[in-house]
Design a protein around this motif. Structure first.
Motif, PDB file in Angstrom:
ATOM      1  N   ALA B   2      22.082 -66.227-110.866  1.00  0.00           N
ATOM      2  CA  ALA B   2      22.573 -67.315-110.786  1.00  0.00           C
ATOM      3  C   ALA B   2      22.274 -68.171-109.818  1.00  0.00           C
ATOM      4  O   ALA B   2      21.825 -67.721-108.655  1.00  0.00           O
ATOM      5  N   ILE B   3      22.316 -69.474-110.043  1.00  0.00           N
ATOM      6  CA  ILE B   3      22.087 -70.759-108.985  1.00  0.00           C
ATOM      7  C   ILE B   3      23.465 -70.591-108.025  1.00  0.00           C
ATOM      8  O   ILE B   3      24.514 -70.746-108.408  1.00  0.00           O
ATOM      9  N   GLU B   4      22.926 -70.462-106.818  1.00  0.00           N
ATOM     10  CA  GLU B   4      24.000 -70.564-105.766  1.00  0.00           C
ATOM     11  C   GLU B   4      24.431 -71.904-105.296  1.00  0.00           C
ATOM     12  O   GLU B   4      23.713 -72.621-104.880  1.00  0.00           O
ATOM     13  N   HIS B   5      25.594 -72.229-105.711  1.00  0.00           N
ATOM     14  CA  HIS B   5      26.056 -73.816-105.346  1.00  0.00           C
ATOM     15  C   HIS B   5      26.583 -73.460-103.722  1.00  0.00           C
ATOM     16  O   HIS B   5      27.726 -73.249-103.582  1.00  0.00           O
ATOM     17  N   LYS B   6      25.896 -74.215-103.114  1.00  0.00           N
ATOM     18  CA  LYS B   6      26.493 -74.503-101.743  1.00  0.00           C
ATOM     19  C   LYS B   6      27.321 -75.632-101.598  1.00  0.00           C
ATOM     20  O   LYS B   6      26.944 -76.702-102.074  1.00  0.00           O
ATOM     21  N   THR B   7      28.211 -75.485-100.715  1.00  0.00           N
ATOM     22  CA  THR B   7      29.326 -76.688-100.654  1.00  0.00           C
ATOM     23  C   THR B   7      28.499 -77.735 -99.768  1.00  0.00           C
ATOM     24  O   THR B   7      27.673 -77.250 -98.836  1.00  0.00           O
ATOM     25  N   ARG B   8      28.896 -78.815 -99.744  1.00  0.00           N
ATOM     26  CA  ARG B   8      28.359 -79.904 -98.810  1.00  0.00           C
ATOM     27  C   ARG B   8      28.572 -79.523 -97.219  1.00  0.00           C
ATOM     28  O   ARG B   8      27.956 -79.712 -96.390  1.00  0.00           O
ATOM     29  N   THR B   9      29.786 -78.783 -97.260  1.00  0.00           N
ATOM     30  CA  THR B   9      30.177 -78.360 -95.786  1.00  0.00           C
ATOM     31  C   THR B   9      29.427 -77.510 -95.385  1.00  0.00           C
ATOM     32  O   THR B   9      28.833 -77.602 -94.146  1.00  0.00           O
ATOM     33  N   GLN B  10      28.943 -76.378 -96.016  1.00  0.00           N
ATOM     34  CA  GLN B  10      27.844 -75.445 -95.631  1.00  0.00           C
ATOM     35  C   GLN B  10      26.523 -76.205 -95.311  1.00  0.00           C
ATOM     36  O   GLN B  10      25.805 -75.676 -94.647  1.00  0.00           O
ATOM     37  N   LEU B  11      25.939 -77.107 -96.095  1.00  0.00           N
ATOM     38  CA  LEU B  11      24.858 -77.616 -95.911  1.00  0.00           C
ATOM     39  C   LEU B  11      25.009 -78.372 -94.600  1.00  0.00           C
ATOM     40  O   LEU B  11      23.900 -78.434 -93.814  1.00  0.00           O
ATOM     41  N   VAL B  12      25.977 -79.052 -94.339  1.00  0.00           N
ATOM     42  CA  VAL B  12      26.140 -79.947 -93.278  1.00  0.00           C
ATOM     43  C   VAL B  12      26.136 -78.959 -91.757  1.00  0.00           C
ATOM     44  O   VAL B  12      25.514 -79.133 -90.899  1.00  0.00           O
ATOM     45  N   VAL B  13      26.856 -77.779 -92.090  1.00  0.00           N
ATOM     46  CA  VAL B  13      26.782 -76.751 -91.099  1.00  0.00           C
ATOM     47  C   VAL B  13      25.432 -76.429 -90.585  1.00  0.00           C
ATOM     48  O   VAL B  13      24.938 -76.425 -89.448  1.00  0.00           O
ATOM     49  N   GLU B  14      24.854 -76.055 -91.698  1.00  0.00           N
ATOM     50  CA  GLU B  14      23.387 -75.655 -91.551  1.00  0.00           C
ATOM     51  C   GLU B  14      22.516 -76.736 -90.868  1.00  0.00           C
ATOM     52  O   GLU B  14      21.734 -76.563 -89.681  1.00  0.00           O
ATOM     53  N   ILE B  15      22.597 -77.917 -90.994  1.00  0.00           N
ATOM     54  CA  ILE B  15      21.678 -79.148 -90.755  1.00  0.00           C
ATOM     55  C   ILE B  15      22.145 -79.248 -89.354  1.00  0.00           C
ATOM     56  O   ILE B  15      21.361 -79.277 -88.350  1.00  0.00           O
ATOM     57  N   LEU B  16      23.526 -79.297 -89.022  1.00  0.00           N
ATOM     58  CA  LEU B  16      24.033 -79.730 -87.618  1.00  0.00           C
ATOM     59  C   LEU B  16      23.615 -78.513 -86.718  1.00  0.00           C
ATOM     60  O   LEU B  16      23.047 -78.778 -85.449  1.00  0.00           O
ATOM     61  N   ARG B  17      23.853 -77.268 -86.958  1.00  0.00           N
ATOM     62  CA  ARG B  17      23.635 -76.302 -86.244  1.00  0.00           C
ATOM     63  C   ARG B  17      21.921 -76.053 -85.761  1.00  0.00           C
ATOM     64  O   ARG B  17      21.631 -75.841 -84.709  1.00  0.00           O
ATOM     65  N   GLU B  18      21.073 -76.523 -86.805  1.00  0.00           N
ATOM     66  CA  GLU B  18      19.813 -76.353 -86.592  1.00  0.00           C
ATOM     67  C   GLU B  18      19.344 -77.459 -85.529  1.00  0.00           C
ATOM     68  O   GLU B  18      18.747 -77.281 -84.547  1.00  0.00           O
ATOM     69  N   LEU B 115       6.000 -61.228 -84.675  1.00  0.00           N
ATOM     70  CA  LEU B 115       6.617 -62.094 -83.300  1.00  0.00           C
ATOM     71  C   LEU B 115       5.452 -62.496 -82.429  1.00  0.00           C
ATOM     72  O   LEU B 115       5.488 -63.252 -81.914  1.00  0.00           O
ATOM     73  N   ASP B 116       4.516 -61.453 -82.002  1.00  0.00           N
ATOM     74  CA  ASP B 116       3.540 -61.569 -81.174  1.00  0.00           C
ATOM     75  C   ASP B 116       2.642 -62.887 -81.619  1.00  0.00           C
ATOM     76  O   ASP B 116       2.127 -63.326 -80.705  1.00  0.00           O
ATOM     77  N   SER B 117       2.220 -62.675 -82.762  1.00  0.00           N
ATOM     78  CA  SER B 117       1.368 -63.745 -83.483  1.00  0.00           C
ATOM     79  C   SER B 117       1.929 -65.160 -83.567  1.00  0.00           C
ATOM     80  O   SER B 117       1.295 -65.947 -83.772  1.00  0.00           O
ATOM     81  N   ALA B 118       3.302 -65.100 -83.574  1.00  0.00           N
ATOM     82  CA  ALA B 118       4.051 -66.259 -83.581  1.00  0.00           C
ATOM     83  C   ALA B 118       3.967 -67.421 -82.478  1.00  0.00           C
ATOM     84  O   ALA B 118       4.067 -68.719 -82.684  1.00  0.00           O
ATOM     85  N   LEU B 119       3.572 -66.939 -81.152  1.00  0.00           N
ATOM     86  CA  LEU B 119       3.731 -67.745 -80.104  1.00  0.00           C
ATOM     87  C   LEU B 119       2.804 -68.950 -79.971  1.00  0.00           C
ATOM     88  O   LEU B 119       3.304 -69.785 -79.552  1.00  0.00           O
ATOM     89  N   GLY B 120       1.578 -68.679 -80.470  1.00  0.00           N
ATOM     90  CA  GLY B 120       0.554 -69.526 -80.134  1.00  0.00           C
ATOM     91  C   GLY B 120       0.877 -70.838 -81.507  1.00  0.00           C
ATOM     92  O   GLY B 120       0.656 -72.117 -81.025  1.00  0.00           O
ATOM     93  N   LYS B 121       1.199 -70.569 -82.502  1.00  0.00           N
ATOM     94  CA  LYS B 121       1.402 -71.331 -83.391  1.00  0.00           C
ATOM     95  C   LYS B 121       2.409 -72.952 -83.327  1.00  0.00           C
ATOM     96  O   LYS B 121       3.098 -72.876 -82.595  1.00  0.00           O
ATOM     97  N   GLU B 122       2.223 -73.396 -84.509  1.00  0.00           N
ATOM     98  CA  GLU B 122       3.045 -74.611 -84.677  1.00  0.00           C
ATOM     99  C   GLU B 122       4.397 -74.304 -84.696  1.00  0.00           C
ATOM    100  O   GLU B 122       4.813 -73.077 -85.359  1.00  0.00           O
ATOM    101  N   ASN B 123       5.380 -75.134 -84.320  1.00  0.00           N
ATOM    102  CA  ASN B 123       6.882 -74.622 -84.303  1.00  0.00           C
ATOM    103  C   ASN B 123       7.517 -73.364 -83.955  1.00  0.00           C
ATOM    104  O   ASN B 123       7.959 -72.578 -84.361  1.00  0.00           O
ATOM    105  N   ALA B 124       6.432 -72.911 -82.819  1.00  0.00           N
ATOM    106  CA  ALA B 124       6.706 -71.496 -82.378  1.00  0.00           C
ATOM    107  C   ALA B 124       8.291 -71.189 -82.048  1.00  0.00           C
ATOM    108  O   ALA B 124       8.561 -70.229 -82.241  1.00  0.00           O
ATOM    109  N   ALA B 125       8.899 -72.251 -81.374  1.00  0.00           N
ATOM    110  CA  ALA B 125      10.267 -71.972 -80.703  1.00  0.00           C
ATOM    111  C   ALA B 125      11.133 -71.438 -82.013  1.00  0.00           C
ATOM    112  O   ALA B 125      11.605 -70.269 -81.955  1.00  0.00           O
ATOM    113  N   ASN B 126      10.962 -72.305 -83.080  1.00  0.00           N
ATOM    114  CA  ASN B 126      11.863 -71.837 -84.139  1.00  0.00           C
ATOM    115  C   ASN B 126      11.587 -70.350 -84.927  1.00  0.00           C
ATOM    116  O   ASN B 126      12.339 -69.624 -85.160  1.00  0.00           O
TER     117      ASN B 126
END
Lengths: 220, 220
Positions: B2-18, B115-126
DNA sequence: ATTTATTCAATTGTTTACTTTAGAAAAGAC
DNA sequence: GTCTTTTCTAAAGTAAACAATTGAATAAAT
């Protein structure tokens, strides 16, 4: 002094929290937004926001499109909750006793007197659990750990449901009175190790009594 | 499926949290409901609900009639937060190692490689912080303590802000690599005492590095 | 008779519009 | 000129109307 304007959301949070804690709202029973709104003479928006806050406190579960209900009480929950409390409150007490004032300890002693005399009275469960929180918070007042303190208060709101239930049906945590006195004595002596040990023992004892009560209740 | 329907609130939470975690929303800066609503093409209600949820996570403070803002980052906060984490995660790891499966440990080993190989790459922090969470959660998977686990995840979202900041400005927690490896070795040997000690040391070391960085930053 | 679609009602999610509050700017008092 | 009072505006809080989702009841298909 200025009048403090509470928002409707805050009022609804307080009312619903109290109804959940004292058992007026029973666990698992669906909480219909429209019904609550009408009962409290507000719109659904403050009700929704209140339910969201209560979910964060662990008193309510909120499923999208399904609705909200008070979280259910069970033995595993008690186990985990009270062990968490023993650990965190132990740490908080240790930190507090490094700096706690004599004033705070005197205040704790005062609360203890009221606590003992509250048991027989009307509305015992409510006042006892309120004074119990005050007593503990008083002992933690020297810790200077605001995040930990607020976490402890959240956990205690959850524990409160079990404590009130037990108080109501079984007449109270049997060992709480003497344990509180002993705990306070160790605190007054600034005996950190013994105070923390006594506190943990106190929390875990109430866990055991509540679990025993719950499993006995489930059987019948 | 089934397609999971996220509410707008949930989407906003995720965007703002990030946005808060990665620093796009800076601490203390007021978060205007109307502005966020327009930016995200929703009405103010989902924004309000999202802010409320983020407040419960500790990422936002919400003052009635005043508005919301991302919580500020400071040394005392780090101290308390990381000490809480050391205590609770230590307890969780101990409980987990009693029952953890070999599968979970193998998965943790896999994550460590990435994890070890992630350090050099783009967007390392995330990616680093995401994999770091996965690694730790993997080690806690045997605990069977859902409340504690969810509490740990909440605390980690807060810690994540500091970790990402440090990662971004200072290139990473210097000792994290070897510490992870040692920790995993103790876990594989089911050596609970040493594993817990190593974990606590690991968390408190990162606390120290972050605090050092913060106080240096405050000076300039 | 059992399974699969379809309709429908109850309830939640969301928007839009209205009300209230807080704090700054302007006006007045001394 | 400083202090109080008033006015005003931006923002938050709230209500009421509208839209979307869920799950149960009904109908259709095999």
């Amino acid at each position: 002094m200025a009048i403090e304007h509470k928002t409707r959301t805050q009022l609804v949070v307080e009312i619903l929290r109290e109804k959940i804690l004292n058992g007026e709202i029973v666990a698992g029973q669906p909480l219909r937004q429209a019904a609550l709104a009408e009962e409290l003479s507000v719109s659904r928006i403050p009700v929704r926001e209140a339910l969201l806050q209560l979910e964060a406190e662990g008193l309510v579960t909120f499923e999208p499109h399904k609705g909200a209900s008070a979280t259910v009480l069970n033995a595993e929950h008690v186990d985990e909750l009270f062990e968490l409390r023993a650990m965190i409150e132990g740490d908080l007490l240790a930190a507090s006793l490094e700096h706690i004032t004599n004033d705070a300890l005197a205040q704790a002693a005062d609360i203890l007197v009221n606590l003992d005399s509250a048991l027989g009275k009307e509305n015992a469960a409510n006042t006892w659990s309120e004074l119990n929180s005050e007593f503990h918070n008083c002992l933690y007042s020297g810790a200077n750990k605001p995040q930990t303190a607020s976490l402890v208060n959240t956990l205690n709101k959850n524990a409160d449901r079990y404590i009130r239930m037990h108080l109501l049906w079984a007449g109270g945590i049997s060992k709480a009175g003497p344990e509180h006195a002993e705990l306070l004595a160790f605190c007054q002596a600034r005996d950190i190790n013994n105070a923390v040990a006594k506190l943990k023992q106190h929390i875990l004892n109430s866990r055991d009594e509540i679990k025993a009560f719950l499993s006995q209740r489930e059987a019948s």
